[in-house]
Design an enzyme around this catalytic site. Structure first.
Site, mmCIF file in Angstrom:
data_model
loop_
_atom_site.group_PDB
_atom_site.id
_atom_site.type_symbol
_atom_site.label_atom_id
_atom_site.label_comp_id
_atom_site.label_asym_id
_atom_site.label_seq_id
_atom_site.Cartn_x
_atom_site.Cartn_y
_atom_site.Cartn_z
ATOM 1 N N GLU A 6 -7.889 -23.408 -23.714
ATOM 2 C CA GLU A 6 -8.882 -22.416 -24.139
ATOM 3 C C GLU A 6 -8.180 -21.535 -25.171
ATOM 4 O O GLU A 6 -7.683 -20.456 -24.860
ATOM 5 C CB GLU A 6 -9.373 -21.598 -22.941
ATOM 6 N N GLU B 176 -6.585 -14.093 -33.032
ATOM 7 C CA GLU B 176 -5.389 -14.279 -32.206
ATOM 8 C C GLU B 176 -4.615 -15.543 -32.583
ATOM 9 O O GLU B 176 -3.524 -15.766 -32.064
ATOM 10 C CB GLU B 176 -5.723 -14.271 -30.711
ATOM 11 N N THR C 261 -1.476 -22.933 -32.120
ATOM 12 C CA THR C 261 -0.628 -23.432 -31.031
ATOM 13 C C THR C 261 -1.236 -24.685 -30.413
ATOM 14 O O THR C 261 -0.518 -25.638 -30.049
ATOM 15 C CB THR C 261 -0.461 -22.341 -29.955
#
Length: 335
Positions: free
Chosen positions: A4, A13, A18
């Site tokens: 998520e 963010e 990632t």
């Protein structure tokens, strides 16, 4: 690969980067990712109440005698700071005044580097005479399995989520007629704050009338759902006060037509101006914020008592407004 990695407006963010690194390191060829697609959606909006709130948050700094101190030099800086903040709340679907533009991001193929600079050109046909106060945004997370697909949407009108929707505002809105086009670009530049700086440029197609927000900080939003009693809450969604909202009990501009919400805003503005006159505060020249606020209803309210009263209280003479270009010109003249 299940994760998520989603923030407000999908990319805040920068967690998706990632997610992509994990894909490159751990996912076998032909492996599945959930979610595997993010659809970033934008549309033009008109919300006179929101514009009025933002433009008048500098009221404290308009004090010329705060215990002997003149604070007015900070008023314009305060306004610019508030318009640098994106607005995170639920959007009344009635405030959307154009079609949705969708950009697809396939998490199985895009690169980390491609997310450092995101540029989205747009061209919206406006559906009603209004002031376009900025661009609204939301996203869909898509889970494409072997036999079926599931879409998690955060769009206006759907069930509420903790991502809400987001709005990027311009300090000077565009007055547009139904059928005219608003074109421009939304540019996102990655920064070292795990987020983006957003630049918005809008122009009425075929004219030189334009406006922009040169730097909106995606990392510094105002969660208006909690800060404003006028915030919209979708039916069936728990409101900020912990109560579930129905169509009959929605607060703020919820359940109102756009014109009704704008009329409510003008009534409040007129009451504020009348109160200032009653308590001896001098009427200020019509500022850009005032112009943006009381011009937001366009032709629909151009000749009402509320319109004339607001102009009188602001020290401006009533003018007949017949076309969006004239409304923009009048705004610049007052400024």
């Amino acid at each position: 690969l299940v994760s998520e990695p989603i923030g407000t407006f999908l990319f805040n963010e920068r967690m998706i980067e990632t997610y992509l690194v994990a894909r490159d390191r751990f996912l076998k060829p032909g492996g599945k990712m959930f979610p595997n697609v993010g659809n970033l959606c934008i549309a033009p909006f008109s919300d006179a109440m929101l514009q009025w709130e933002q433009a008048n948050k500098n009221a404290f700094w308009k004090n010329a005698n705060f215990y002997g101190l003149d604070l007015t030099a900070a008023a314009s800086r305060c306004t610019k700071e508030h318009f640098r903040q994106p607005i995170v709340d639920y959007i009344n679907p009635d405030c959307i005044v154009g079609p949705t533009h969708t950009t697809r991001f396939d998490f199985s193929t895009i690169t980390v580097e491609s997310l450092h600079h995101i540029e989205i050109p747009f061209d919206f046909e406006i559906t009603q005479p209004c002031l376009v106060h900025g661009i609204a945004g939301w996203f869909d997370a898509v889970f494409e399995g072997t036999n079926t697909s599931v879409v998690l949407t955060t769009a206006p009108g759907g069930p509420g989520t903790h991502w809400y929707q987001i709005r990027f505002m311009v300090e000077t809105p565009l007055a547009v007629n139904a059928g005219q086009h608003v074109e421009g670009t939304l540019v996102m530049e990655a920064n070292n704050l795990q987020s983006y700086y957003v630049k918005l440029f809008m122009q009425i197609k075929g004219t030189s009338i334009c406006t922009e927000a040169p730097c909106i900080d995606l990392k510094d939003p105002e969660y208006r759902f909690y800060t404003s009693s006028n915030a919209y809450c979708p039916p069936g969604t728990v409101a900020a006060n912990g109560q579930q909202q129905s169509a009959e009990t929605q607060n703020g501009t919820a359940g109102h037509t756009l014109a009704q919400a704008q009329q409510q805003m003008y009534s409040q503005a007129a009451q504020t101006a009348q109160s200032q006159a009653q308590y001896g505060q001098p009427n200020q020249p019509c500022s850009q914020a005032h112009t943006n606020a009381y011009m937001s209803v366009g032709q629909a309210w151009a000749h009402t008592d509320t319109w004339a009263h607001r102009q009188a209280m602001s020290g401006c003479q009533p003018q007949q407004v017949t076309a969006p270009q004239q409304m923009n010109e009048i705004g610049r003249a007052h400024v």
